[in-house]
Each structure stands twice: as structure tokens, then as C-alpha cells.
Design a protein around this motif. Structure first.
Motif, mmCIF file in Angstrom:
data_model
loop_
_atom_site.group_PDB
_atom_site.id
_atom_site.type_symbol
_atom_site.label_atom_id
_atom_site.label_comp_id
_atom_site.label_asym_id
_atom_site.label_seq_id
_atom_site.Cartn_x
_atom_site.Cartn_y
_atom_site.Cartn_z
ATOM 1 N N LEU A 1 70.888 2.906 -38.444
ATOM 2 C CA LEU A 1 72.226 3.466 -38.263
ATOM 3 C C LEU A 1 72.114 4.974 -38.038
ATOM 4 N N ASN A 2 71.618 5.325 -36.867
ATOM 5 C CA ASN A 2 71.523 6.764 -36.571
ATOM 6 C C ASN A 2 72.805 7.263 -35.907
ATOM 7 N N GLY A 3 73.790 6.419 -35.848
ATOM 8 C CA GLY A 3 75.148 6.856 -35.530
ATOM 9 C C GLY A 3 75.546 6.830 -34.069
ATOM 10 N N TYR A 4 74.537 6.842 -33.169
ATOM 11 C CA TYR A 4 74.884 7.043 -31.753
ATOM 12 C C TYR A 4 74.068 6.160 -30.824
ATOM 13 N N GLU B 1 71.431 -9.626 -48.176
ATOM 14 C CA GLU B 1 71.678 -8.745 -49.309
ATOM 15 C C GLU B 1 71.375 -7.336 -48.793
ATOM 16 N N PRO B 2 72.417 -6.544 -48.512
ATOM 17 C CA PRO B 2 72.148 -5.235 -47.897
ATOM 18 C C PRO B 2 71.655 -4.193 -48.899
ATOM 19 N N TYR B 3 70.684 -3.422 -48.495
ATOM 20 C CA TYR B 3 70.219 -2.246 -49.231
ATOM 21 C C TYR B 3 70.531 -1.063 -48.330
ATOM 22 N N THR B 4 70.819 0.087 -48.934
ATOM 23 C CA THR B 4 71.140 1.237 -48.085
ATOM 24 C C THR B 4 70.199 2.400 -48.395
ATOM 25 N N LEU B 5 69.706 2.986 -47.331
ATOM 26 C CA LEU B 5 68.896 4.206 -47.451
ATOM 27 C C LEU B 5 69.600 5.263 -46.620
ATOM 28 N N GLU B 6 70.011 6.336 -47.283
ATOM 29 C CA GLU B 6 70.799 7.328 -46.555
ATOM 30 C C GLU B 6 70.336 8.730 -46.918
ATOM 31 N N GLY B 7 70.264 9.602 -45.944
ATOM 32 C CA GLY B 7 69.933 10.983 -46.237
ATOM 33 C C GLY B 7 69.175 11.612 -45.092
ATOM 34 N N ASP B 8 68.769 12.873 -45.312
ATOM 35 C CA ASP B 8 68.008 13.526 -44.255
ATOM 36 C C ASP B 8 66.932 14.449 -44.783
ATOM 37 N N VAL C 1 72.703 19.133 -31.597
ATOM 38 C CA VAL C 1 71.880 18.083 -30.991
ATOM 39 C C VAL C 1 71.450 17.061 -32.052
ATOM 40 N N GLU C 2 70.732 17.532 -33.100
ATOM 41 C CA GLU C 2 70.323 16.575 -34.143
ATOM 42 C C GLU C 2 71.562 15.896 -34.707
ATOM 43 N N ASN C 3 71.436 14.626 -34.943
ATOM 44 C CA ASN C 3 72.549 13.849 -35.488
ATOM 45 C C ASN C 3 73.733 13.728 -34.522
ATOM 46 N N THR C 4 73.436 13.814 -33.235
ATOM 47 C CA THR C 4 74.472 13.525 -32.229
ATOM 48 C C THR C 4 73.820 12.691 -31.126
ATOM 49 N N TRP C 5 74.659 12.195 -30.232
ATOM 50 C CA TRP C 5 74.134 11.427 -29.088
ATOM 51 C C TRP C 5 73.260 12.286 -28.189
ATOM 52 N N LEU D 1 68.010 -3.871 -44.641
ATOM 53 C CA LEU D 1 68.233 -2.446 -44.926
ATOM 54 C C LEU D 1 69.185 -1.819 -43.921
ATOM 55 N N ILE D 2 70.121 -1.053 -44.452
ATOM 56 C CA ILE D 2 70.933 -0.186 -43.588
ATOM 57 C C ILE D 2 70.339 1.212 -43.740
ATOM 58 N N MET D 3 69.778 1.727 -42.679
ATOM 59 C CA MET D 3 69.127 3.043 -42.764
ATOM 60 C C MET D 3 69.987 4.064 -42.031
ATOM 61 N N ARG D 4 70.655 4.875 -42.792
ATOM 62 C CA ARG D 4 71.582 5.854 -42.204
ATOM 63 C C ARG D 4 70.886 7.226 -42.190
ATOM 64 N N THR D 5 70.294 7.537 -41.060
ATOM 65 C CA THR D 5 69.581 8.815 -40.911
ATOM 66 C C THR D 5 70.013 9.453 -39.592
ATOM 67 N N PRO D 6 69.800 10.755 -39.451
ATOM 68 C CA PRO D 6 70.298 11.405 -38.236
ATOM 69 C C PRO D 6 69.542 10.976 -36.980
ATOM 70 N N LYS D 7 70.264 10.816 -35.901
ATOM 71 C CA LYS D 7 69.600 10.579 -34.621
ATOM 72 C C LYS D 7 68.858 11.870 -34.251
#
Ligand SMILES: Cc1ncc(C[n+]2csc(CCOP(=O)(O)OP(=O)(O)O)c2C)c(N)n1
Ligand SMILES: [Mg+2]
Length: 803
Positions: free
Chosen positions: A216-219, A245-252, A312-316, A293-299
């Protein structure tokens, strides 16, 4: 997201979590190295270790590649490496966003597999320079996780198939773990959305595990992704709804993230082990809720935060090359230099440019390296399929046309025997979108059953957690599971309604490309062929009507490279058995078999069928009266067209008794192509001997008529080839009326012969009259009675008594 973590937090992070400070530091260094090599591949052709100030001469003239997804993929690779080592895992890694190619190349280089496979990419400065230069370079390597990439079974260029491939790889591989990254954009595709349901078909006792990571890098390229913009709780509910069973890893913050990830992965792997133990030792037959796993990290994580004052980081904007125009904008060169220096290459590579041993040592060794895992080079594991003698299933044919049989039902018996013969090795599965029984190969289900891990009710039949026939109403899933199964060294068979196989046109394109490229890669060993049976054919979809009438998959496959595709249209059951035997034994092809399921006349004995299928086409002397000098060739390809052509031959005996007819039947469509175009193609001499120059050929073809013209346009006498086939006329009507609507019926074929043959020139007017009367009679009867004329329904081949 910003990197606001303070130094204090960092210090804490190093102690919080399962990684020792040394492990943490090495894993992060390993990740930096992979990121460094990824950026280098996209941008540089020289100065690989930044040992002198970067100049424009060091930069590639064309910047081609994708950065955005890559750091996330690299992050996971480092973590898989730890888990493989600590837990002795047999693991492969499938990358949905295959445009993250530089990351996989970088990692297989760092673990040493790349240099073993490609010795010129050495573990030193020169090697890194070559590694950089070859990437997305003419005659170098592709930008995606292509067949050239060690450890890959999934190119990922066309998004949507990662998860289904992962499951295909995991079936019947109980010790394998398939880590699978799904792009959050990829997750929007239809096939991917359905792929989650594969967990209802995975048996923890006998299959391996799939570890899905929603990246899940958002873009995507130019937009946010749907799943990144719904509340997190809703996303988790979605995944729970799919049975995970979802696990979430989030951060940067890198160090914190390593610790968090290690902790979560340990839990997830423990959970997988628990599930497998409960099924394997505890006898549990429950469908488990597998971890994902749902991995929410910046694109574009760790890349430039801003370029030209735009984030730029964390955007399309991080999707491809985060910035270019290095020649036009001098500060961009500095930006690149700063960015690459931020990974501290001098700490990662020694003075010769070799990856420092103390960091490299955290990777697994030998065959456990993901770049060297044999499952990702399935041909290494391939074992021949045991195919019992197909002759045991032969239909008895005393004389042509006397016996009636359903060809696919006969094949079903043979497939059942194949299933039984390979029960122990568990390396054969049959796939179908709810049509195995409908296509009348249902005998294959007997004994083994159909895979099913979801709930069952007393009304259900043949569903079983250990079933080996896989049915789900998604052609995408059938295709994808089968591809994953084949790519990891096993065998399979896919049966489908003819019209709906088009749903996977695009997937088969990708598989054909894979086969084409891997054929040229010496270290990739051939895998089993992808075998299709198309049934419920255009001519006999009278009950379902127009929506179910489309023979165009043949045309689709004809576009593929000649050394990849084979297309067979067996005219009867014995030919089908012979063709199927050949296809099941073959390697590295896409074999298309088109065969009807309806009761139909049988033409050849088993011996005749074998001989006919071996040559691929032949003159049917028993139906011909030409004694080597035909006035007209009646060619036919496909079961219904064959019957119509033979019926036309009988009509010709009445309407034009002196006409000399040669009947030619084609099983292997590719024999028509010139030899220079396809290995099965007849030489011009052989072709001319069958289709003599100056003699007209009336060709009744199962598919669209232009397909035949396309294959034969360079043959002699092409002007004299007149093809009848499906021309997109259809509805819910009688079987024979379908032929009439498309002008492939016996009356039309007979009229065509009379019109084209020189000998019958005088009879053309009479014949036209006769034709329109017969068709009129047919139309009136069908409209009035709702079925075909009795003489059509009861038609039987009669030998020519005058011969
Ligand atoms: C089926 C398909 N449609 C469109 C594309 C063009 N495309 C390439 S990358 C991409 C965006 C992918 O986004 P995502 O899956 O989130 O990957 P990531 O963010 O990890 O790069 C698109 C639309 C494609 N490769 N495949
Ligand atoms: Mg994305």
C-alpha cells in the motif's frame, strides 16, 4: 508521511524488537545496498561507486525504469532473507508490480545468484558497472522482473496475476512458501480482486503457503489507489471478508520499520507454521484464516523528497524515474549524487567494489537463495507425466461414420487414467471454470474429486480438500493457477467453453512471451506445455445462442511465435485421444485442442487416427473418388465442418455424379503455414501434392474463414482457395441452421464445388436453383418444427458404391 523520527527514537528502535542491534544495522545496510544498486541501474552507466564526482557522462542518455515500488520490494527481500536463514524456509518471491525489476536484479546480485548465472556481472566494480549499464539498455536486460531475472516466475508487466500465480505455485508444494507482493494499483484489477479467493482452494495439509503482502504505497502511475483511500478499518474488513487475517506494517523510519517488520513477520510465519501443523499433525480440516500483510509505506521510500519544489517521495511522482532532465537542469545531477550518496556506498562495497562480506553474510546460501530456488526454474523440477496408453480408450470404428460418440467424454476417461497414474507424484491438475462436467470430461473427477476448502452441504458431490480438479467460475483463476503450477515444474490441463476463453487472451499473451523468451535462456529449463481443451463449440451452442458463439481464440493464438503454439482440431474421438496424448507429453508449448462434446460420427480407427494426427493432415481416400486427379478438393478442419464437407460429398454424387472429389482433413492447423513460418508447415511440394495447383479447394473451417487465408496466403493456388467458416452469424437455433446462417452447410459446400470446378461449369445454374430450394425447405421446416429436417438429423455417411 515525513521522517520526523528523532535520534532518541532511533536508538530506542534499535533495542525494541526481535532484531539485535547488529542484525538491525546489517539488514539496514543490506537494504541500502539494494536501493543503491536499484537507483544506479536506472541512472548510471559509469562511475558505479561514485568514486569521483558524478558527471553527465556517467548518466544514461535515456532514463528508463521504475523507482517507486522498488524500495518496498527491496525491504521485503532483506526480511525474507532473514526468515529463510533462521527458519530454513523454502521460499520464492513473486512481485506483482513487476516494474520493480531493478530491485530484484539488485538483490539477486547481492546474494550472489546473479553472478553465478551471469558470470560477466562480477562481484566487483566492473561487475556493478555492467550491472548498471545493461539495465533497460538495448540488448541488455528488460526493466521488469523478466524471465532473465533469477528467481522469477512472474514478469509482472501486465498487472493482476501475481496472487493467482503464487497460489498456482503453492498447490502440491507443501514445503514451499510463496511471498507475494500485490501492488495497491494492481489490486484494483479484476483478476487480482478475485485471486484472494484462492484461499478457499489451498489445503494446509498438502499445499504450501502463500504470504500475500498488499503493498500500500498509496499510488499508481498518476493517481491514488482505491485501497489507500478507504479507512484502514474498512480495508482490514475487506481482507477479513476475503478470509484472511490482516497484519499491518506502517511507517517510514527505516530502523523502526525493520524492527516492526521483523516482529510482524515472525508472528505471521509462526501462524503459518501453526496452521500447517494443525492440518498436518492435528488432522484439522477447517479452512484457516491465513495471515496477510498490509504494508503502508511511502512510494519511492528513501528517494528524493522534493524535485523542482514539488513533492516526490510518497506521491505518484515517484512511480518511474523521479526526476530526469539532467542535462537541462544542473541541480538534478547534484540531486542524483546526493540521493545515491545517502545510501553510503563506501560502507557497503569494499575498495574493489565487492559487497562487504560482513553485510553479505546475512543472505541465505546456495539453493536457499531466492534467486536460486528451483521452484522458480520449474523445468529443473519437471518430471515426465505418466500418460497411460491412449489406445485403451479408443472408440471402435468398423466403418467411417457408423459409430456415434461424444469425443470429449472419451477424452474424460483418458484424463481420469492420467490423474490416477500421477496420484502419487501429485503433479497433475485439471482446471475449469465450472465446466468440467459440462464439457463432458467429468470422468476425470471420479476418485479424486474437486478441490474445495470452503463449506460443504449434504447436496454437494465430489468436493474434497484433496481434490485435484479445480473449478472456480473465473477463467482468469484457472489460467493463472495453471500457469503458476506449470512454471513450478508440474503438469495441467484447462478445459473451457470456446467463446469464453477469450477472457484470458491477455494472460495467454504473457505466458506465450514467457515461453518465447525462456526458450532462449540456457539456464531456464523447459516446462510442461499449457494445454487447452476448448469445447462447447460455436457450431453446437444452439441452446445458448449468439453470446456463446466465438471461435476466435484460434486467430488469437496464430499471432504467437511459431515455436510456442500448436493448434489441433481433431475431427473425432480417436484423433482427440492421439492429439491429447501428444500434448500432455510435450514441453514448452501452448497447445490448443478444439473438440466437440456432442454425439457425432466417428471416422477413423485408432491406427488411422494416429497416422492422420502424426502427419497433421491427409487425404481421406475412403471419402474421395479422384484417383489422383481431383476436379475439386473438399478440405475440412474441425468436427462439424468435417461432417458438413462429407455430407456435401454425398450430395455431389447426386447433383454432379461425374465430378472428381478429393477430401482432405486437417487436424494440425499449422501444417498449412509454409515451412519457413512454422516447424509443422508442409513443404510447398507436399502442400501442392495435396492441394494440386489449378484445382479449386472448398475449405470448411471451424473458425473465422480469414484465418485459413492468413495461413495459406503464400501457398500456390491461393486464389483458388475458397473458405467457409464462422462469419459472426448466430442465435438460438438448430445446429444445422447455425451452419446455414454462416454458409458452411452441406448444400452451400456442394454448390461451391459445382460453381468452382471446371467440369461442372454447365451445371451452375441448375445447382443454384437446387440450392435455394433446399435452403428454403430447411428454413420453413426449422421455423415450423423447431428442429432440423429428419434427413439432416439422421444423416449418415454412405460410401460411394460406384467406387
Ligand atoms: C493490466 C495493466 N494495466 C495497466 C498497466 C500500466 N501500469 C504500469 S504500472 C501501473 C501502476 C501500478 O500501480 P501499483 O500496482 O500500485 O504499483 P506500484 O505503486 O507498486 O508501482 C500501471 C497502471 C499495466 N502494467 N498493467
Ligand atoms: Mg502503488
Amino acid at each position: 508521511m515525513t521522517s520526523a523520527t528523532t535520534e532518541t527514537n532511533r536508538a530506542e528502535a534499535t533495542t525494541q524488537g526481535p532484531l539485535t542491534p547488529e542484525q538491525l544495522q546489517k539488514m539496514n545496510a543490506y537494504w541500502r545496498a539494494a536501493n543503491y544498486l536499484s537507483v544506479g541501474q536506472i541512472y548510471l552507466k559509469d562511475n558505479p561507486l561514485l568514486e569521483r564526482p558524478l558527471t553527465l557522462d556517467d548518466v544514461k542518455p535515456r532514463l528508463l525504469g521504475h523507482w517507486g515500488t522498488t524500495p518496498g520490494l527491496n525491504f521485503l527481500y532483506v526480511h525474507w532473507n532473514r526468515l529463510i536463514r533462521e527458519r530454513h524456509l523454502d521460499m520464492i518471491y513473486i512481485i506483482g508490480p513487476g516494474h520493480g525489476g531493478p530491485g530484484l536484479v539488485a538483490n539477486t546480485y547481492l546474494e550472489g545468484s546473479y553472478s553465478e548465472i551471469y558470470p560477466h556481472i562480477e562481484q566487483n566494480r566492473d561487475g556493478i558497472k555492467r550491472l548498471f549499464r545493461q539495465f533497460s539498455w538495448p540488448y541488455g536486460i528488460p526493466s521488469h522482473v523478466a524471465p532473465e531475472t533469477p528467481g522469477s516466475i512472474h514478469e509482472g508487466g501486465e498487472l493482476g496475476y501475481s496472487l493467482v500465480h503464487a497460489y498456482g505455485a503453492a498447490f502440491d508444494n507443501p514445503n514451499l512458501i510463496v511471498a507475494c507482493v500485490v501492488g495497491d494499483g494492481e489490486a484494483e484489477t479484476g483478476p487480482l480482486a478475485t485471486s484472494w479467493h484462492s484461499n478457499k482452494f489451498l489445503n494446509p495439509a498438502t499445499d504450501g503457503a502463500v504470504l500475500p503482502i498488499l503493498h500500500l504505497n498509496g499510488y499508481k502511475i498518476a493517481n491514488p489507489t482505491v485501497l489507500a483511500r478507504i479507512p484502514h478499518a474498512e480495508l482490514e474488513e475487506l481482507m477479513r471478508g476475503y478470509g484472511y487475517e490482516p497484519y499491518t506494517l506502517e511507517g517510514d523510519d527505516p530502523l523502526t520499520m525493520h524492527q516492526k517488520a521483523a516482529e510482524i513477520f515472525d508472528r505471521m510465519l509462526d501462524r503459518i507454521a501453526e496452521i500447517q501443523k494443525a492440518a498436518r499433525e492435528g488432522g484439522s480440516t477447517e479452512r484457516p484464516s491465513w495471515p496477510m500483510l498490509i504494508m503502508r509505506t511511502p512510494k519511492g521510500w528513501t528517494g528524493p523528497k522534493e524535485v523542482d519544489r514539488k513533492p516526490v517521495e510518497n506521491t505518484w511522482r515517484a512511480h518511474q524515474v523521479p526526476f530526469s532532465e539532467l542535462r537541462e537542469k544542473p541541480d538534478h545531477l547534484r540531486l542524483l549524487e546526493e540521493w545515491m550518496h545517502s545510501y553510503k556506498p563506501e560502507e557497503l562495497f569494499d575498495e574493489k567494489g565487492a559487497f562487504r562480506a560482513e553485510i553479505a553474510e546475512i543472505a541465505p546460501k546456495g539453493r536457499l537463495r531466492m534467486g536460486m530456488n528451483a521452484h522458480a526454474n520449474g523445468g529443473l523440477l519437471w518430471q515426465p507425466l505418466r500418460v497411460p496408453s491412449f489406445r485403451d480408450f479408443a472408440v471402435k470404428v468398423e466403418s467411417p461414420g457408423e459409430t456415434i460418440a461424444e469425443s470429449t467424454r472419451v477424452l474424460g476417461k483418458m484424463l481420469h487414467a492420467v490423474m490416477e497414474a500421477n496420484k502419487e507424484t501429485k503433479n497433475f491438475r485439471v482446471f475449469g471454470p465450472d465446466e468440467t462436467a459440462s464439457n463432458r470430461i467429468g470422468d476425470v473427477i471420479t476418485g479424486t474429486g474437486k478441490t474445495w476448502m470452503a463449506e460443504t452441504l449434504p447436496v454437494d458431490v465430489d468436493l474434497s480438500p484433496t481434490g485435484r480438479v479445480m473449478e472456480i467460475l473465473s477463467e482468469h483463476m484457472c489460467q493463472g493457477w495453471l500457469e503458476g503450477y506449470l512454471l513450478t515444474g508440474r503438469h495441467g490441463f484447462f478445459s473451457c467453453y470456446e467463446a469464453f476463453i477469450h477472457i484470458v487472451d491477455s494472460m495467454v499473451n504473457q505466458h506465450a512471451k514467457w515461453l518465447k523468451v525462456t526458450r532462449q535462456i540456457p539456464w531456464r529449463k523447459p516446462i510442461a506445455s499449457l494445454n487447452y481443451l476448448l469445447s462447447s463449440l460455436v457450431w453446437r451452442q444452439d441452446h445458448n445462442g449468439f453470446s456463446h458463439q466465438d471461435p476466435g481464440f484460434i486467430d488469437h493464438l496464430v499471432n504467437k511465435k511459431a515455436d510456442v503454439v500448436r493448434i489441433y482440431l481433431p475431427p473425432d474421438a480417436n484423433c482427440l485421444l492421439s492429439v491429447a496424448d501428444h500434448c500432455l507429453r510435450s514441453r514448452h508449448y501452448i497447445n490448443l485442442i478444439v473438440a466437440g462434446k456432442q454425439p457425432a460420427p466417428q471416422w477413423l480407427t485408432m491406427d488411422e487416427a494416429v497416422a492422420h494426427c502424426t502427419t497433421g493432415l491427409g487425404i481421406w481416400k475412403w471419402a474421395s473418388n479422384d484417383n489422383g486427379k481431383p476436379d475439386v478438393v473438399m478440405a475440412c478442419c474441425g468436427d462439424v465442418p468435417t461432417m458438413e464437407a462429407l455430407a456435401a460429398v454425398m450430395l455431389l454424387r447426386e447433383q454432379a455424379p461425374d465430378i472428381k472429389v478429393r477430401v482432405v482433413n486437417i487436424v494440425d492447423l499449422m501444417t498449412l503455414q509454409p515451412q519457413s513460418e512454422h516447424p509443422h508447415g508442409l513443404s510447398d511440394e507436399e502442400y501442392d501434392a495435396i492441394f494440386p495447383p489449378k484445382v479449386p479447394t472448398i475449405f470448411a473451417f471451424h473458425g473465422y474463414p480469414w484465418g485459413i487465408h492468413r495461413l495459406t496466403y503464400r501457398r500456390h493456388n491461393h486464389d483458388n482457395l475458397h473458405v467457409r467458416g464462422y462469419k459472426e452469424e448466430g442465435t438460438t437455433t438448430t445446429p444445422f441452421d447455425m451452419c446455414v446462417l454462416n454458409n458452411i452447410d452441406r448444400f452451400q459446400l456442394a454448390l461451391d464445388a459445382i460453381t468452382r470446378a471446371k467440369r461442372t461449369a454447365r451445371k451452375v445454374d441448375d445447382a443454384r436453383q437446387w440450392y435455394s430450394e433446399e435452403i428454403q425447405r430447411h428454413r420453413l421446416y426449422v421455423a415450423e418444427n423447431g428442429e432440423d429436417l429428419p434427413e439432416i438429423q439422421q444423416w449418415q455417411w454412405q460410401p460411394d458404391k460406384t467406387q
